[in-house]
Structure formats: structure tokens, C-alpha cells
Design an enzyme around this catalytic site. Structure first.
Site, PDB file in Angstrom:
ATOM      1  N   GLU A  35       0.916  -0.880   0.021  1.00 59.31           N
ATOM      2  CA  GLU A  35       0.299   0.448  -0.110  1.00 59.31           C
ATOM      3  C   GLU A  35       0.651   1.373   0.052  1.00 59.31           C
ATOM      4  O   GLU A  35       1.743   1.393   0.698  1.00 59.31           O
ATOM      5  CB  GLU A  35      -0.849   0.127   1.645  1.00 59.31           C
ATOM      6  CG  GLU A  35      -2.045   1.446   1.602  1.00 59.31           C
ATOM      7  CD  GLU A  35      -2.368   1.789   0.297  1.00 59.31           C
ATOM      8  OE1 GLU A  35      -3.598   1.061  -0.275  1.00 59.31           O
ATOM      9  OE2 GLU A  35      -2.190   3.341   0.487  1.00 59.31           O
ATOM     10  N   GLN A  36       0.572   2.104  -0.712  1.00 63.42           N
ATOM     11  CA  GLN A  36       1.307   3.440  -0.821  1.00 63.42           C
ATOM     12  C   GLN A  36       1.904   4.229   0.464  1.00 63.42           C
ATOM     13  O   GLN A  36       2.322   5.242   0.662  1.00 63.42           O
ATOM     14  CB  GLN A  36       0.633   4.065  -2.447  1.00 63.42           C
ATOM     15  CG  GLN A  36      -0.339   4.855  -1.796  1.00 63.42           C
ATOM     16  CD  GLN A  36      -0.444   5.742  -3.393  1.00 63.42           C
ATOM     17  OE1 GLN A  36       0.104   5.645  -4.936  1.00 63.42           O
ATOM     18  NE2 GLN A  36      -1.798   5.940  -3.493  1.00 63.42           N
ATOM     19  N   ARG A 109     -16.378   3.957   6.999  1.00 66.23           N
ATOM     20  CA  ARG A 109     -15.565   3.156   5.901  1.00 66.23           C
ATOM     21  C   ARG A 109     -13.973   2.780   6.664  1.00 66.23           C
ATOM     22  O   ARG A 109     -13.583   1.765   6.543  1.00 66.23           O
ATOM     23  CB  ARG A 109     -14.922   4.036   4.984  1.00 66.23           C
ATOM     24  CG  ARG A 109     -16.488   4.772   3.833  1.00 66.23           C
ATOM     25  CD  ARG A 109     -15.618   5.372   3.244  1.00 66.23           C
ATOM     26  NE  ARG A 109     -16.839   5.780   1.014  1.00 66.23           N
ATOM     27  CZ  ARG A 109     -16.517   5.110   0.464  1.00 66.23           C
ATOM     28  NH1 ARG A 109     -15.063   4.478   0.297  1.00 66.23           N
ATOM     29  NH2 ARG A 109     -17.339   4.523  -0.942  1.00 66.23           N
ATOM     30  N   TYR A 215     -28.207   8.013   5.454  1.00 67.43           N
ATOM     31  CA  TYR A 215     -28.224   6.556   6.803  1.00 67.43           C
ATOM     32  C   TYR A 215     -26.924   5.906   7.887  1.00 67.43           C
ATOM     33  O   TYR A 215     -25.976   7.559   7.764  1.00 67.43           O
ATOM     34  CB  TYR A 215     -27.475   5.496   6.075  1.00 67.43           C
ATOM     35  CG  TYR A 215     -26.053   5.264   4.642  1.00 67.43           C
ATOM     36  CD1 TYR A 215     -25.276   4.858   6.128  1.00 67.43           C
ATOM     37  CD2 TYR A 215     -26.747   5.694   3.623  1.00 67.43           C
ATOM     38  CE1 TYR A 215     -24.389   5.038   4.917  1.00 67.43           C
ATOM     39  CE2 TYR A 215     -25.594   5.382   3.012  1.00 67.43           C
ATOM     40  CZ  TYR A 215     -24.388   5.601   3.379  1.00 67.43           C
ATOM     41  OH  TYR A 215     -22.937   5.044   2.797  1.00 67.43           O
ATOM     42  N   ASP A 293     -11.968  -0.956  -8.077  1.00 61.00           N
ATOM     43  CA  ASP A 293     -11.677   0.198  -9.130  1.00 61.00           C
ATOM     44  C   ASP A 293     -11.135   0.062  -9.825  1.00 61.00           C
ATOM     45  O   ASP A 293     -10.866   1.132 -10.723  1.00 61.00           O
ATOM     46  CB  ASP A 293     -12.353   1.294  -7.808  1.00 61.00           C
ATOM     47  CG  ASP A 293     -13.038   1.605  -7.231  1.00 61.00           C
ATOM     48  OD1 ASP A 293     -13.930   0.562  -7.423  1.00 61.00           O
ATOM     49  OD2 ASP A 293     -13.333   2.659  -7.172  1.00 61.00           O
TER      50      ASP A 293
HETATM   51  C1  LIG Z   1     -20.073   8.903  -2.695  1.00 59.29           C
HETATM   52  C2  LIG Z   1     -19.201   7.696  -2.681  1.00 59.29           C
HETATM   53  C3  LIG Z   1     -19.893   6.519  -2.389  1.00 59.29           C
HETATM   54  C4  LIG Z   1     -19.872   5.489  -2.216  1.00 59.29           C
HETATM   55  N1  LIG Z   1     -20.485   4.240  -1.917  1.00 59.29           N
HETATM   56  C5  LIG Z   1     -20.540   2.709  -1.371  1.00 59.29           C
HETATM   57  C6  LIG Z   1     -22.294   2.023  -1.513  1.00 59.29           C
HETATM   58  O1  LIG Z   1     -22.644   2.749  -0.690  1.00 59.29           O
HETATM   59  N2  LIG Z   1     -21.563   0.853  -1.106  1.00 59.29           N
HETATM   60  C7  LIG Z   1     -19.929   0.509  -2.141  1.00 59.29           C
HETATM   61  O2  LIG Z   1     -20.365  -1.014  -2.036  1.00 59.29           O
HETATM   62  N3  LIG Z   1     -19.171   1.382  -2.591  1.00 59.29           N
HETATM   63  C8  LIG Z   1     -19.090   2.672  -2.527  1.00 59.29           C
HETATM   64  N4  LIG Z   1     -18.991   3.421  -3.162  1.00 59.29           N
HETATM   65  C9  LIG Z   1     -17.689   2.741  -3.774  1.00 59.29           C
HETATM   66  C10 LIG Z   1     -16.391   2.035  -3.582  1.00 59.29           C
HETATM   67  O3  LIG Z   1     -16.127   3.411  -2.243  1.00 59.29           O
HETATM   68  C11 LIG Z   1     -15.530   2.006  -4.065  1.00 59.29           C
HETATM   69  O4  LIG Z   1     -15.816   0.870  -5.382  1.00 59.29           O
HETATM   70  C12 LIG Z   1     -14.126   0.983  -3.652  1.00 59.29           C
HETATM   71  O5  LIG Z   1     -13.565   1.533  -2.451  1.00 59.29           O
HETATM   72  C13 LIG Z   1     -13.130   0.703  -4.224  1.00 59.29           C
HETATM   73  O6  LIG Z   1     -12.000   0.298  -3.369  1.00 59.29           O
HETATM   74  P1  LIG Z   1     -10.609  -0.482  -4.063  1.00 59.29           P
HETATM   75  O7  LIG Z   1     -10.362  -1.386  -3.297  1.00 59.29           O
HETATM   76  O8  LIG Z   1     -11.293  -1.182  -5.685  1.00 59.29           O
HETATM   77  O9  LIG Z   1     -10.340   1.048  -4.859  1.00 59.29           O
HETATM   78  P2  LIG Z   1      -9.631   2.135  -3.639  1.00 59.29           P
HETATM   79  O10 LIG Z   1     -10.287   2.164  -2.035  1.00 59.29           O
HETATM   80  O11 LIG Z   1      -9.569   3.285  -4.412  1.00 59.29           O
HETATM   81  O12 LIG Z   1      -8.227   1.549  -3.446  1.00 59.29           O
HETATM   82  C14 LIG Z   1      -6.935   1.466  -3.501  1.00 59.29           C
HETATM   83  C15 LIG Z   1      -5.819   1.579  -2.509  1.00 59.29           C
HETATM   84  O13 LIG Z   1      -4.832   1.457  -3.878  1.00 59.29           O
HETATM   85  C16 LIG Z   1      -3.651   2.894  -2.593  1.00 59.29           C
HETATM   86  N5  LIG Z   1      -3.007   2.231  -4.075  1.00 59.29           N
HETATM   87  C17 LIG Z   1      -2.953   3.665  -5.626  1.00 59.29           C
HETATM   88  N6  LIG Z   1      -2.002   3.545  -6.546  1.00 59.29           N
HETATM   89  C18 LIG Z   1      -1.054   2.467  -5.653  1.00 59.29           C
HETATM   90  C19 LIG Z   1       0.506   2.268  -5.674  1.00 59.29           C
HETATM   91  N7  LIG Z   1       0.764   2.874  -7.001  1.00 59.29           N
HETATM   92  N8  LIG Z   1       1.079   1.647  -5.274  1.00 59.29           N
HETATM   93  C20 LIG Z   1       0.877   0.915  -4.249  1.00 59.29           C
HETATM   94  N9  LIG Z   1      -0.702   1.676  -4.012  1.00 59.29           N
HETATM   95  C21 LIG Z   1      -1.803   1.885  -4.096  1.00 59.29           C
HETATM   96  C22 LIG Z   1      -4.441   4.049  -2.634  1.00 59.29           C
HETATM   97  O14 LIG Z   1      -3.681   4.140  -1.830  1.00 59.29           O
HETATM   98  C23 LIG Z   1      -5.898   2.539  -2.036  1.00 59.29           C
HETATM   99  O15 LIG Z   1      -5.391   2.381  -0.917  1.00 59.29           O
HETATM  100  C24 LIG Z   1     -19.330   4.930  -3.251  1.00 59.29           C
HETATM  101  C25 LIG Z   1     -18.420   5.260  -3.753  1.00 59.29           C
HETATM  102  C26 LIG Z   1     -18.554   7.085  -3.026  1.00 59.29           C
HETATM  103  C27 LIG Z   1     -17.397   7.641  -3.791  1.00 59.29           C
END
Ligand SMILES: Cc1cc2nc3c(=O)[nH]c(=O)nc-3n(C[C@H](O)[C@H](O)[C@H](O)COP(=O)(O)OP(=O)(O)OC[C@H]3O[C@@H](n4cnc5c(N)ncnc54)[C@H](O)[C@@H]3O)c2cc1C
Length: 398
Positions: A35-36, A109, A215, A293
Site C-alpha cells: 500500500e502506498q 469506511r 444513513y 475500481d
Molecule cells: C461517495 C461514494 C459513495 C460510495 N458508496 C458506496 C456504497 O455505498 N457501497 C459500495 O459498495 N461502494 C460504494 N462506493 C464505491 C467504493 O467506495 C469503491 O468502489 C471502493 O472503495 C473501491 O475499492 P478499491 O479497493 O478497489 O479501490 P480504492 O479504495 O481506491 O483503494 C485503492 C488503494 O490502492 C492504493 N494505491 C493506489 N496506487 C497505488 C500504487 N501505485 N502503489 C501502491 N498502492 C497504491 C491507494 O492508496 C488505495 O489505498 C462509493 C464511492 C463514492 C465515491
């Protein structure tokens, strides 16, 4: 090669990366997360965990943490922006447990991330490691980090979010698009709005060019709100910024007094621009793949982005377990299983932006009539979404 011998490097310690790491670790793989950030963090307040994701987390033994930190909203209530009229209403708990073997949860979160991280030995998470490059030599993958560290692994998983470096390495650089929406996000101590007499539930308010959801989170101590408004452009490089309460109130001028009371009761409010990418045709190349994502960002208008990332982790684990001697074939299978389902959710989430933000008039009236007839947010109507088992390799995926 057995599961214990397969070394899996996960880039990104968000909800998706850590969820996958817990699943892979419990299945016996030698998993390491890079993790960065200097610590595990989450931006923003609350999140919905539908029963599809809550069930995956429970199977990983994380149920007690969810029960401790999460809230079980009794229902979901969709209302009109100005007069608060009910558009649809559905029970969530305990119905979801009875129908789908897990509750619908709302949770802060940061609490959710801690609950998931507790499922993994802390030495498996390497903070302050920002991936800057990787190379697949066929037999292993080498990856290197800004801090000078280098690793070798058998499978590399990019769980590094919408700006994914792993995605860029696999498929080329492409900037995400501004989605034409910004969110005002805040948290309100519930005692400040006790006079509103809110039920322990989700409410979503829809109106012209905007919608707002609220909520409870933090064991019911805080009310999380997210108010979305449409904008043509977004000029900031940075995604998050403080907004004044006055600006958030101005964005919801003329909306129901309950909405304005909630916004006004917050101490501070963040503004967040929404970005988007087109669905990818594939996620995996050789021994590297993507998750969450990094490969399928979606508008949060089905509340499923993190839930799908958590499902990805369960599916990836099942695919690697089934054929751990053939990592590349396992990653292909994983992507084939997951792509139709997440693409469907990306499309539905996009369509909801239009459906939620209609101007008052004939189209809005037709939408309201349809919602009243179909009740499309009820747990029953979402069976295809909530009953899905991502570990079942032969099941239909969408
Ligand atoms: C306002 C809002 C409301 C939402 N509500 C919901 C909900 O109710 N329910 C739901 O299921 N989803 C919801 N989502 C979507 C959800 O937040 C995201 O889909 C989810 O957090 C994505 O998780 P992830 O682990 O794929 O990516 P991220 O959470 O973006 O995590 C990526 C991680 O990778 C790290 N990283 C990035 N680049 C590097 C690198 N080069 N080297 C090392 N580490 C790196 C980052 O620091 C981060 O910790 C919502 C989103 C928003 C914006």
C-alpha cells in the site's frame, strides 16, 4: 504447485485489496499487500454493504466485527426532493438475513477497513510501498516500488483504485473522465438532529439534477450524508476538498427542510468529484490481473463499487484454488466470471444518474409511477444481485 506455494502480491490496501488478501490468506496462499500510504485509510464517511458483500465477509469470519461496528438499517425509503413524498419504501433488515443469509449493513469506511484488516496478519501489509513498475518474465512477476524495494511473486493483483498503476502497465495510460457530478459528503452527530425523529434506516431523496442519501454509521452515533449535484466541469487536480456548509446548502436550495437541517448540522463537509472509465474488455495479462475500481470503477448509484471489489476477491480465490498450478488460466477464468456481472452494474449505476436527476415533468412522473409499481429497490427485486455467490465457479454471473 499447491496454494501454499503460490506467492500473490496485491497492490493497494483499500477495501478491495484487503478483502482479497484475507480470502487468499485463509485459502493458504502466500499473500502480501503493498500500500502506498503510510497507514491504512479511507476517505469519506459511510458505505452500504449489501447482503451479497456482507455474506462474503461473514464467510471470512469477519461477521463479529461487522456486527460490532455496523448498523442494520431497518429499511430504505426513496422520497421526492421538495415535498418528501414517498416514491418507494422497502424493508432491509431482518429480511435480507432471511432471504440472503446476511444483513444489509451501513458502516463507517474506516471501521469497515479495520474489520477487514483484522482478518490478516499485520506483517502481510507493507505500508509506504508505492508501485512504480513491474515485469512479467513468464515464470514470475517482478515489481518495484518508489522506496527502492523490489519483490518477486507468482501472481500480481492490481487493487490500486481508479488511477491504477497496474492497469496502466497492462493496458496503457488513460486518464479517467469527469462524470459530471460532485458530491457533498458529511457526518452529523445524531443528537443534533434528534428532533427529526429519523428511523434507523436509509433515505434517498431525488430531484432535478441532484440527489441526496443519508444513513446511520458508527454504531448509530453518526448520520452520513452524500448529496450529488451535476456540474459540467471540474478543474481541480485533487479529488477531495473541503466545502463550506453554506455552499452545500446552496446546492440544495429549495429542498425539503429535513435535508437542509441535516446539512446545516454538520461541522464540515467534503466535496468529491466523480470520475469514470469505460468498461474494459479484459483485466488479465499473463500472471497479472486487476480487481475493484482498478478495473471496474462505477458510479456509486447502486451502492455496489466496494461490494463488487469484495466479490472479486472471493472469485479470484476460488479460481486460483481450482487451478493453482496454472495461474494465467485461473486469472482468465476469474475475469470471465466477473466481467458480465460488474459490467451490468456499471451500466445500471450510470442509468441511475439519469433516473435520479430528472427534471419535474412527464418523464419524472412516469418514473415515479414505475417505481411505485415495481419497487425496484426492495431485497426481493434485487435477488439477482444479492443471492449471487462469487465463489461458485459454475454459477451464472449476472
Ligand atoms: C461517495 C461514494 C459513495 C460510495 N458508496 C458506496 C456504497 O455505498 N457501497 C459500495 O459498495 N461502494 C460504494 N462506493 C464505491 C467504493 O467506495 C469503491 O468502489 C471502493 O472503495 C473501491 O475499492 P478499491 O479497493 O478497489 O479501490 P480504492 O479504495 O481506491 O483503494 C485503492 C488503494 O490502492 C492504493 N494505491 C493506489 N496506487 C497505488 C500504487 N501505485 N502503489 C501502491 N498502492 C497504491 C491507494 O492508496 C488505495 O489505498 C462509493 C464511492 C463514492 C465515491
Amino acid at each position: 504447485m499447491n496454494s501454499a506455494a503460490l506467492r500473490i502480491g496485491i497492490i493497494g490496501g483499500g477495501l478491495g485489496g484487503l478483502g482479497a488478501a484475507v480470502a487468499l490468506h485463509q485459502a493458504g496462499f502466500a499473500v502480501e499487500v503493498y500500500e502506498q500510504a503510510p497507514e491504512l485509510t479511507q476517505i469519506g464517511g459511510g458505505i452500504n454493504m449489501g447482503p451479497n458483500a456482507a455474506r462474503v465477509l461473514r464467510r471470512l469470519g469477519l461477521g463479529p466485527g461487522l456486527d460490532r461496528e455496523g448498523v442494520r438499517p431497518i429499511g430504505t425509503h426513496q422520497r421526492r426532493w421538495q415535498d418528501g413524498r414517498t416514491l418507494q419504501k422497502a424493508a432491509l433488515n431482518p429480511q435480507c438475513e432471511a432471504l440472503y443469509g446476511a444483513p444489509h449493513i451501513t458502516i463507517h469506511r474506516a471501521d469497515l477497513l479495520s474489520v477487514i484488516a483484522a482478518g490478516l496478519p499485520s506483517e502481510r501489509v507493507h505500508l509506504g510501498h508505492r508501485l512504480v513498475g513491474f515485469a512479467d518474465n513468464g515464470a514470475t512477476i517482478e515489481a518495484w516500488f518508489e522506496n527502492g524495494a523490489r519483490i518477486a511473486c507468482d501472481v500480481l493483483v492490481g487493487a490500486d483504485g481508479i488511477h491504477s498503476a497496474v492497469r496502466a502497465g497492462l493496458f496503457g495510460e488513460e486518464a479517467p473522465r469527469f462524470a459530471g457530478c460532485v458530491a457533498y459528503r458529511g457526518l452529523v452527530p445524531v443528537e443534533r438532529i434528534a428532533d427529526l425523529g429519523l428511523e434507523l434506516g436509509n433515505q434517498s431523496w431525488v430531484g432535478p439534477g441532484a440527489h441526496l442519501v443519508h444513513y446511520p454509521v458508527s454504531r448509530g452515533r453518526l448520520l452520513n450524508f452524500v448529496g450529488w449535484t451535476e456540474h459540467d466541469t471540474w478543474n481541480r487536480e485533487d479529488w477531495t476538498d473541503h466545502a463550506t456548509i453554506a455552499r452545500a446548502l446552496a446546492a440544495f436550495e429549495g429542498w425539503h427542510p429535513q435535508i437542509r437541517r441535516i446539512i446545516a448540522a454538520a461541522d464540515t463537509c467534503f466535496i468529491w468529484a466523480l470520475f469514470d472509465r469505460d468498461p474494459l474488455a479484459r483485466w488479465s495479462v499473463g500472471r497479472a490481473t486487476l480487481l475493484g475500481d482498478a478495473c471496474h470503477p462505477m458510479y456509486p448509484f447502486m451502492g455496489q463499487g466496494a461490494a463488487q471489489a469484495i466479490e472479486d476477491g472471493a472469485a479470484l480465490t476460488a479460481c486460483l484454488l481450482a487451478r493453482s498450478g496454472e495461474p494465467a488460466a485461473s486469472l482468465k477464468r476469474y475475469e470471465q466470471l466477473r466481467l458480465p456481472r460488474v459490467t451490468r452494474l456499471q451500466e445500471l449505476s450510470r442509468a441511475n444518474k439519469t433516473r435520479f436527476h430528472m427534471l419535474d415533468g412527464p418523464a419524472q412522473q412516469a418514473r415515479d409511477a414505475e417505481w411505485a409499481r415495481t419497487g425496484d429497490r426492495s431485497p426481493d427485486a434485487l435477488r439477482w444481485l444479492y443471492a449471487h455467490d462469487p465463489s461458485a465457479l459454475e454459477s451464472a454471473t449476472a
